[in-house]
Design a protein around this motif. Structure first.
Motif, mmCIF file in Angstrom:
data_model
loop_
_atom_site.group_PDB
_atom_site.id
_atom_site.type_symbol
_atom_site.label_atom_id
_atom_site.label_comp_id
_atom_site.label_asym_id
_atom_site.label_seq_id
_atom_site.Cartn_x
_atom_site.Cartn_y
_atom_site.Cartn_z
ATOM 1 N N THR A 23 -32.412 -69.573 34.486
ATOM 2 C CA THR A 23 -33.045 -68.626 33.567
ATOM 3 C C THR A 23 -34.331 -69.217 32.993
ATOM 4 N N ASP A 25 -35.164 -69.416 29.895
ATOM 5 C CA ASP A 25 -34.836 -70.280 28.755
ATOM 6 C C ASP A 25 -34.394 -71.659 29.226
ATOM 7 N N ASP A 26 -33.573 -71.709 30.260
ATOM 8 C CA ASP A 26 -33.125 -73.001 30.778
ATOM 9 C C ASP A 26 -34.284 -73.768 31.421
ATOM 10 N N GLY A 65 -26.903 -71.216 30.905
ATOM 11 C CA GLY A 65 -26.606 -71.342 29.490
ATOM 12 C C GLY A 65 -26.881 -72.709 28.904
ATOM 13 N N ALA A 67 -29.692 -73.822 27.687
ATOM 14 C CA ALA A 67 -30.437 -73.605 26.444
ATOM 15 C C ALA A 67 -29.512 -73.086 25.349
ATOM 16 N N ASP A 68 -28.616 -72.174 25.709
ATOM 17 C CA ASP A 68 -27.674 -71.620 24.731
ATOM 18 C C ASP A 68 -26.713 -72.676 24.210
ATOM 19 N N ASP A 71 -27.163 -74.364 20.867
ATOM 20 C CA ASP A 71 -26.889 -73.636 19.629
ATOM 21 C C ASP A 71 -25.525 -72.960 19.587
ATOM 22 N N GLU A 72 -24.901 -72.766 20.739
ATOM 23 C CA GLU A 72 -23.668 -71.988 20.786
ATOM 24 C C GLU A 72 -22.526 -72.788 21.396
ATOM 25 N N ALA A 75 -21.122 -71.570 24.853
ATOM 26 C CA ALA A 75 -21.937 -71.934 26.014
ATOM 27 C C ALA A 75 -21.703 -73.396 26.396
ATOM 28 N N CYS A 128 -22.736 -79.381 20.669
ATOM 29 C CA CYS A 128 -23.591 -79.786 21.776
ATOM 30 C C CYS A 128 -23.134 -81.126 22.349
#
Length: 144
Positions: A23, A25-26, A65, A67-68, A71-72, A75, A128
């Motif tokens: 993606t 973002d990644d 995911g 990048a996600d 924060d998540e 993910a 993380c």
């Protein structure tokens, strides 16, 4: 003739930028990550840079995911599940779990941690730090 680690890093960066499996973002996180490792050349050799970038690239391609995961928690757990199902070799499993920990941002500078790889885990968001997830006891064959 075999490529040098520096050449392999360039090939990986091109692969990241042109991948249809990663993606946007990644891609951004992976390229920023690689930039940071270049800045920290005294702490991360080209060999280590290549290995970390390769592991993170594979996770972005196979799971997504990345990048996600910064924060998540969900993910991050998706990535851990993939690592645990894919790698039953303890060292390889650990290497993959350690790699995302180094995708910190400039507000969280790297410091040596307890085992001498990557940044201080206390500097990272708790979910993380996927190293804290133990490898699963395997009762099923590893995916290839």
């Amino acid at each position: 003739m075999a490529r040098t680690p520096a050449e392999n890093i360039d090939v990986l960066r091109d692969r990241i930028r042109t991948s249809e499996d990663i993606t946007d973002d990644d891609i951004e996180v992976l390229i920023k990550f690689s930039h940071q490792l270049f800045l920290l050349a005294t702490e991360y050799s080209d060999h280590r840079h290549e290995k970390l970038l390769c592991h993170c690239t594979r996770m972005a391609e196979e799971v997504g995911g990345l990048a996600d995961a910064l924060d998540e928690r969900n993910a991050a757990e998706d990535i851990v599940r993939w690592i645990n199902r894919t790698y039953d070799n303890e060292e390889t499993n650990r290497d993959y779990r350690v790699a995302p920990e180094t995708t910190h941002d400039s507000e969280h500078p790297p410091e040596s941690n307890r085992v001498g790889v990557g940044p201080d885990l206390a500097q990272l968001r708790p979910w993380c730090s996927i190293r804290r997830y133990p490898p699963l006891e395997r009762s099923y064959p590893a995916a290839h």
